[in-house]
Scaffold this motif. Structure first.
Motif, PDB file in Angstrom:
ATOM      1  N   GLU A  38       0.840  -1.211   0.000  1.00 18.40           N
ATOM      2  CA  GLU A  38       0.000   0.000   0.000  1.00 18.40           C
ATOM      3  C   GLU A  38       0.869   1.253   0.000  1.00 18.40           C
ATOM      4  OE1 GLU A  38      -3.819   1.875   2.327  1.00 18.40           O
ATOM      5  OE2 GLU A  38      -2.506   0.512   3.446  1.00 18.40           O
ATOM      6  N   LEU A  39       1.926   1.266   0.812  1.00 17.02           N
ATOM      7  CA  LEU A  39       2.824   2.417   0.847  1.00 17.02           C
ATOM      8  C   LEU A  39       3.503   2.646  -0.500  1.00 17.02           C
ATOM      9  CD1 LEU A  39       4.552   2.029   4.336  1.00 17.02           C
ATOM     10  CD2 LEU A  39       2.776   3.669   3.668  1.00 17.02           C
ATOM     11  N   GLN A  40       3.746   1.573  -1.230  1.00 23.94           N
ATOM     12  CA  GLN A  40       4.386   1.686  -2.547  1.00 23.94           C
ATOM     13  C   GLN A  40       3.388   2.088  -3.633  1.00 23.94           C
ATOM     14  OE1 GLN A  40       6.967  -1.657  -3.550  1.00 23.94           O
ATOM     15  NE2 GLN A  40       7.484  -1.913  -1.398  1.00 23.94           N
ATOM     16  N   GLY A  41       2.100   2.080  -3.306  1.00 27.02           N
ATOM     17  CA  GLY A  41       1.089   2.520  -4.258  1.00 27.02           C
ATOM     18  C   GLY A  41       0.253   1.425  -4.879  1.00 27.02           C
ATOM     19  N   ALA A  42       0.430   0.182  -4.453  1.00 22.85           N
ATOM     20  CA  ALA A  42      -0.331  -0.929  -5.038  1.00 22.85           C
ATOM     21  C   ALA A  42      -1.813  -0.800  -4.700  1.00 22.85           C
ATOM     22  CB  ALA A  42       0.207  -2.264  -4.537  1.00 22.85           C
ATOM     23  N   ARG A  43      -2.645  -1.134  -5.664  1.00 19.44           N
ATOM     24  CA  ARG A  43      -4.090  -1.102  -5.459  1.00 19.44           C
ATOM     25  C   ARG A  43      -4.637  -2.456  -5.000  1.00 19.44           C
ATOM     26  NH1 ARG A  43      -6.536   3.266  -6.628  1.00 19.44           N
ATOM     27  NH2 ARG A  43      -5.675   4.813  -8.021  1.00 19.44           N
ATOM     28  N   ARG A  44      -3.965  -3.534  -5.408  1.00 24.03           N
ATOM     29  CA  ARG A  44      -4.406  -4.865  -4.987  1.00 24.03           C
ATOM     30  C   ARG A  44      -3.207  -5.796  -4.958  1.00 24.03           C
ATOM     31  NH1 ARG A  44      -7.508  -7.909 -10.007  1.00 24.03           N
ATOM     32  NH2 ARG A  44      -5.848  -7.507 -11.504  1.00 24.03           N
ATOM     33  N   MET A  45      -3.409  -6.937  -4.299  1.00 25.89           N
ATOM     34  CA  MET A  45      -2.385  -7.973  -4.263  1.00 25.89           C
ATOM     35  C   MET A  45      -2.979  -9.226  -4.871  1.00 25.89           C
ATOM     36  SD  MET A  45       0.071  -9.358  -1.173  1.00 25.89           S
ATOM     37  CE  MET A  45       1.130  -7.911  -1.206  1.00 25.89           C
TER      38      MET A  45
ATOM     39  N   ARG B  16      -8.966 -14.621   5.324  1.00 29.61           N
ATOM     40  CA  ARG B  16      -9.014 -13.763   6.517  1.00 29.61           C
ATOM     41  C   ARG B  16      -8.527 -12.353   6.205  1.00 29.61           C
ATOM     42  NH1 ARG B  16      -5.107 -15.154  11.195  1.00 29.61           N
ATOM     43  NH2 ARG B  16      -4.713 -13.006  11.736  1.00 29.61           N
ATOM     44  N   PHE B  17      -7.612 -12.231   5.252  1.00 23.51           N
ATOM     45  CA  PHE B  17      -7.069 -10.940   4.865  1.00 23.51           C
ATOM     46  C   PHE B  17      -7.805 -10.323   3.671  1.00 23.51           C
ATOM     47  CE2 PHE B  17      -3.795 -12.120   7.735  1.00 23.51           C
ATOM     48  CZ  PHE B  17      -3.213 -10.927   8.142  1.00 23.51           C
ATOM     49  N   GLY B  18      -8.949 -10.897   3.312  1.00 23.68           N
ATOM     50  CA  GLY B  18      -9.781 -10.300   2.275  1.00 23.68           C
ATOM     51  C   GLY B  18      -9.535 -10.795   0.866  1.00 23.68           C
ATOM     52  N   PHE B  19      -8.721 -11.836   0.700  1.00 23.89           N
ATOM     53  CA  PHE B  19      -8.484 -12.393  -0.634  1.00 23.89           C
ATOM     54  C   PHE B  19      -9.683 -13.236  -1.056  1.00 23.89           C
ATOM     55  CE2 PHE B  19      -4.217 -11.342   0.607  1.00 23.89           C
ATOM     56  CZ  PHE B  19      -3.557 -11.050  -0.573  1.00 23.89           C
ATOM     57  N   SER B  20      -9.994 -13.186  -2.330  1.00 26.68           N
ATOM     58  CA  SER B  20     -11.040 -14.040  -2.876  1.00 26.68           C
ATOM     59  C   SER B  20     -10.502 -14.743  -4.119  1.00 26.68           C
ATOM     60  CB  SER B  20     -12.298 -13.231  -3.212  1.00 26.68           C
ATOM     61  OG  SER B  20     -11.992 -12.211  -4.126  1.00 26.68           O
TER      62      SER B  20
ATOM     63  N   MET C  62      -5.857 -15.758  -6.479  1.00 26.22           N
ATOM     64  CA  MET C  62      -6.647 -14.987  -5.529  1.00 26.22           C
ATOM     65  C   MET C  62      -6.212 -13.527  -5.596  1.00 26.22           C
ATOM     66  SD  MET C  62      -6.722 -17.594  -2.232  1.00 26.22           S
ATOM     67  CE  MET C  62      -8.189 -16.882  -1.469  1.00 26.22           C
ATOM     68  N   SER C  63      -7.111 -12.644  -5.194  1.00 27.35           N
ATOM     69  CA  SER C  63      -6.781 -11.221  -5.159  1.00 27.35           C
ATOM     70  C   SER C  63      -7.472 -10.563  -3.976  1.00 27.35           C
ATOM     71  CB  SER C  63      -7.206 -10.525  -6.447  1.00 27.35           C
ATOM     72  OG  SER C  63      -8.618 -10.463  -6.539  1.00 27.35           O
ATOM     73  N   ALA C  64      -6.858  -9.462  -3.522  1.00 28.25           N
ATOM     74  CA  ALA C  64      -7.449  -8.637  -2.477  1.00 28.25           C
ATOM     75  C   ALA C  64      -7.160  -7.186  -2.801  1.00 28.25           C
ATOM     76  CB  ALA C  64      -6.867  -8.994  -1.105  1.00 28.25           C
ATOM     77  N   ASP C  65      -8.180  -6.353  -2.675  1.00 28.90           N
ATOM     78  CA  ASP C  65      -7.971  -4.927  -2.837  1.00 28.90           C
ATOM     79  C   ASP C  65      -7.193  -4.402  -1.636  1.00 28.90           C
ATOM     80  OD1 ASP C  65      -9.307  -4.763  -5.262  1.00 28.90           O
ATOM     81  OD2 ASP C  65     -11.233  -4.303  -4.325  1.00 28.90           O
TER      82      ASP C  65
ATOM     83  N   THR D  12     -11.510  -3.756   9.337  1.00 28.75           N
ATOM     84  CA  THR D  12     -10.329  -4.364   9.926  1.00 28.75           C
ATOM     85  C   THR D  12      -9.728  -5.371   8.982  1.00 28.75           C
ATOM     86  OG1 THR D  12     -11.271  -4.068  12.101  1.00 28.75           O
ATOM     87  CG2 THR D  12      -9.509  -5.665  11.920  1.00 28.75           C
ATOM     88  N   ARG D  13      -8.412  -5.272   8.794  1.00 30.78           N
ATOM     89  CA  ARG D  13      -7.669  -6.251   8.007  1.00 30.78           C
ATOM     90  C   ARG D  13      -7.215  -7.311   8.986  1.00 30.78           C
ATOM     91  NH1 ARG D  13      -3.482  -3.375   4.656  1.00 30.78           N
ATOM     92  NH2 ARG D  13      -2.203  -3.348   6.494  1.00 30.78           N
ATOM     93  N   GLY D  14      -6.823  -8.445   8.517  1.00 29.75           N
ATOM     94  CA  GLY D  14      -6.387  -9.609   9.270  1.00 29.75           C
ATOM     95  C   GLY D  14      -6.104  -9.453  10.740  1.00 29.75           C
ATOM     96  N   ASN D  15      -5.298  -8.501  11.173  1.00 26.33           N
ATOM     97  CA  ASN D  15      -5.009  -8.397  12.604  1.00 26.33           C
ATOM     98  C   ASN D  15      -5.111  -6.948  13.074  1.00 26.33           C
ATOM     99  OD1 ASN D  15      -2.693  -7.345  11.551  1.00 26.33           O
ATOM    100  ND2 ASN D  15      -1.299  -8.663  12.691  1.00 26.33           N
TER     101      ASN D  15
END
Length: 180
Positions: A99-106, A123-127, A146-149, A165-168
Motif C-alpha cells: 500500500e505504501l508503494q502505491g499498489a491497489r491490490r495484491m 481472513r485478509f480479504g483475498f477471494s 486470488m486477489s485482495a484490494d 479491519t484487516r487480518g489483525n
C-alpha cells in the motif's frame, strides 16, 4: 521480530530461505540460485521473521510490485513455528508495504489443497479469481489465483470512506459510497 531483507545478513537470509523452502516444498522448492535471483530482481520487497533469542529465521515472505498490482511471490514458515501468527504478521506487513508503494491490490497463487493458507488469505480479504491447472510442478497440483484490494479503486468520485479491519486489526479503507 520482522525484519526487511536489507536489515539482515544477506547470505544468512538466503541460506535460511533455501533450507525452509526444502523443508516446506520438497521437490518444488526454489533452489538457492533461484532465491538469489529472486532477491536481486527489481521491485521486490521481502521480510523475514527472526526469533529474537537465538536469531534463527523462522519465516520469509515477499512480493513484486509492477506499478499497479502487487504479486505475492512466496510465503513460508518453518513447520515448528506454524500456527503462531507468523504468516499473518508477515502478510500484514507485506500488504502495508505494498500500500505504501502505491499498489491497489495484491494477487497470489496457492495450491488448491493448502486449506490453512487459503483460510489465511481469506481472513485478509483475498477471494478466488480462478484456477490454474497443474500450476505447481513437479506434482502437477492446481492453483487458485486470488486477489485482495489494498486501496479502493475509485471510479468517479468518492463521497465517504469507512474503515474495516484487516487480518489483525490494521486499518484499511474500502470504497463504500464510491460511484460505480
Amino acid at each position: 521480530m520482522l525484519v526487511g531483507l536489507h536489515d539482515i545478513d544477506r547470505d544468512r537470509a538466503i541460506a535460511a530461505f533455501a533450507a525452509l523452502e526444502r523443508e516446506l516444498f520438497g521437490k518444488g522448492a526454489w533452489s538457492e540460485n533461484a532465491i538469489r535471483q529472486e532477491l536481486d530482481a527489481p521491485a521486490r520487497t521481502y521480510v523475514f521473521d527472526v526469533d529474537e533469542p537465538d536469531g534463527s529465521i523462522r519465516g520469509y515472505a515477499g512480493f513484486w510490485y509492477d506499478g499497479d498490482d502487487a504479486e505475492l511471490m512466496t510465503i513460508g514458515v518453518s513447520k515448528d513455528h506454524q500456527r503462531q501468527g507468523i504468516a499473518a504478521a508477515m502478510l500484514d506487513r507485506l500488504l502495508h508495504d505494498a500500500e505504501l508503494q502505491g499498489a491497489r491490490r495484491m494477487l497470489l497463487e496457492v495450491r488448491v489443497d493448502n486449506a490453512p493458507a487459503i483460510a489465511l488469505y481469506r481472513r485478509f480479504g483475498f477471494s478466488i479469481m480462478g484456477r490454474r491447472k497443474r500450476y505447481y510442478q513437479p506434482e502437477g497440483i492446481d492453483a487458485y489465483t486470488m486477489s485482495a484490494d489494498i486501496r479502493p479503486h475509485v471510479m468517479g468520485f468518492q463521497t465517504t470512506q469507512t474503515t474495516q479491519t484487516r487480518g489483525n486489526d490494521q486499518d484499511i479503507h474500502d470504497n463504500e459510497g464510491a460511484a460505480q
